[in-house]
Enzyme design. Structure first.
Site, short mmCIF file in Angstrom:
data_model
loop_
_atom_site.label_atom_id
_atom_site.label_comp_id
_atom_site.label_asym_id
_atom_site.label_seq_id
_atom_site.Cartn_x
_atom_site.Cartn_y
_atom_site.Cartn_z
N LYS A 13 0.83 -1.21 0.00
CA LYS A 13 0.00 0.00 0.00
C LYS A 13 0.87 1.26 0.00
O LYS A 13 0.61 2.19 -0.74
CB LYS A 13 -0.94 0.02 1.22
CG LYS A 13 -1.93 -1.12 1.27
CD LYS A 13 -2.92 -0.98 2.42
CE LYS A 13 -2.31 -1.03 3.80
NZ LYS A 13 -1.74 -2.35 4.18
N ARG A 88 -9.28 0.76 9.24
CA ARG A 88 -8.90 -0.62 9.52
C ARG A 88 -9.98 -1.36 10.29
O ARG A 88 -9.82 -2.56 10.55
CB ARG A 88 -7.62 -0.62 10.36
CG ARG A 88 -6.34 -0.94 9.57
CD ARG A 88 -5.21 -0.81 10.56
NE ARG A 88 -4.01 -1.51 10.25
CZ ARG A 88 -2.93 -0.94 9.66
NH1 ARG A 88 -2.97 0.30 9.25
NH2 ARG A 88 -1.84 -1.63 9.48
N ARG A 127 11.38 -7.29 3.83
CA ARG A 127 11.39 -5.87 4.24
C ARG A 127 12.10 -5.71 5.59
O ARG A 127 12.86 -4.77 5.79
CB ARG A 127 9.96 -5.33 4.33
CG ARG A 127 9.91 -3.85 4.66
CD ARG A 127 8.53 -3.26 4.43
NE ARG A 127 7.59 -3.64 5.47
CZ ARG A 127 6.29 -3.31 5.45
NH1 ARG A 127 5.79 -2.63 4.45
NH2 ARG A 127 5.50 -3.66 6.42
N ARG A 135 11.63 -0.83 11.80
CA ARG A 135 10.24 -0.86 12.25
C ARG A 135 10.09 -1.96 13.28
O ARG A 135 10.27 -3.13 12.98
CB ARG A 135 9.30 -1.12 11.07
CG ARG A 135 9.03 0.14 10.27
CD ARG A 135 8.04 -0.14 9.16
NE ARG A 135 6.79 -0.71 9.66
CZ ARG A 135 5.67 -0.71 8.95
NH1 ARG A 135 5.63 -0.16 7.76
NH2 ARG A 135 4.58 -1.24 9.43
N ARG A 146 -0.55 -9.57 13.12
CA ARG A 146 -1.12 -8.50 12.28
C ARG A 146 -2.04 -9.08 11.22
O ARG A 146 -3.07 -8.49 10.89
CB ARG A 146 0.01 -7.68 11.65
CG ARG A 146 0.86 -6.97 12.69
CD ARG A 146 1.99 -6.19 12.04
NE ARG A 146 1.50 -4.96 11.47
CZ ARG A 146 1.99 -4.37 10.39
NH1 ARG A 146 2.97 -4.93 9.72
NH2 ARG A 146 1.50 -3.24 9.96
#
Ligand code: AMP
Length: 188
Positions: A13, A88, A127, A135, A146
């Site tokens: 996204k 969300r 990532r 992060r 998640r």
């Protein structure tokens, strides 16, 4: 043009939002980025959000809706907004409908980026390796939480927006360029 990018964590996204910024002159409204900035600044919102984010859970609707409402009051949002990572939950979607109406804005499209969980696991692990753990929520253990939260809390928004006739679905498993083209196609 105001659009929502909807999809699970790691769907790309943020990457696609940056391309929409460059190609369509929209601004990116990423609640994840805003919350991370609040955590870094040690603000009241940040203090409340930090542990929740690290645990891979959702920050409370009240906090997130407040942050979005304030951001929408800034004049640069008038040219169009890409909502990235918001809404969300159904409560957030309903609050967004209300906020947009109050601020005289309309929602043009909701782009669902469809990607299987299996592919996402691989992407997020990559990532995490690339960003060297900048992060705190980028690790395999948190990802599982998640994804669970996404399926329970956020996936119902697909039907919510299908009901409005604004849902457009693209295959998020394709290359970044192909996904960008597909998004341009559904927005044209
Ligand atoms: P993101 O960068 O969009 O993946 O968001 C990172 C984390 O910030 C999420 O795992 C949540 O803890 C929190 N967060 C971001 N956006 C929202 C939202 N709309 N509602 C609740 N929590 C959020």
């Amino acid at each position: 043009m105001n659009i929502i990018l909807l999809g699970p964590p790691g769907a790309g996204k943020g990457t696609q939002a940056l391309r929409l910024v460059a190609n369509h002159g929209l601004i990116q409204l990423s609640t994840g980025d805003m919350l991370r900035a609040a955590v870094a600044a040690g603000s009241e919102v940040g203090l409340k959000a930090k542990a929740v984010m690290e645990a891979g859970q959702l920050v409370s609707d009240d906090i997130v809706i407040g942050v979005v409402s304030e951001r929408l009051d800034q004049p640069d949002t008038k040219n169009g907004v890409i909502f990235d990572g918001f809404p969300r939950t159904t409560a957030q979607a309903e609050a967004l409908d209300k906020l947009l109406a109050e601020k005289g804005m309309t929602l043009d499209a909701v782009v669902e980026m469809q990607v299987d969980d299996e592919l996402l696991v691989g992407r997020i692990e990559k990532r995490a390796a690339e960003t060297g753990g900048t992060r705190a929520d980028d690790n395999a253990e948190t990802l599982k939480k998640r994804l669970k939260v996404y399926h329970a809390e956020t996936a119902p928004l697909i039907d919510y927006y299908r009901g409005t006739g604004k849902l457009r679905t693209v295959d998020g498993a394709k290359s970044i360029d192909d996904v960008t083209s597909a998004i341009s196609g559904v927005l044209a």
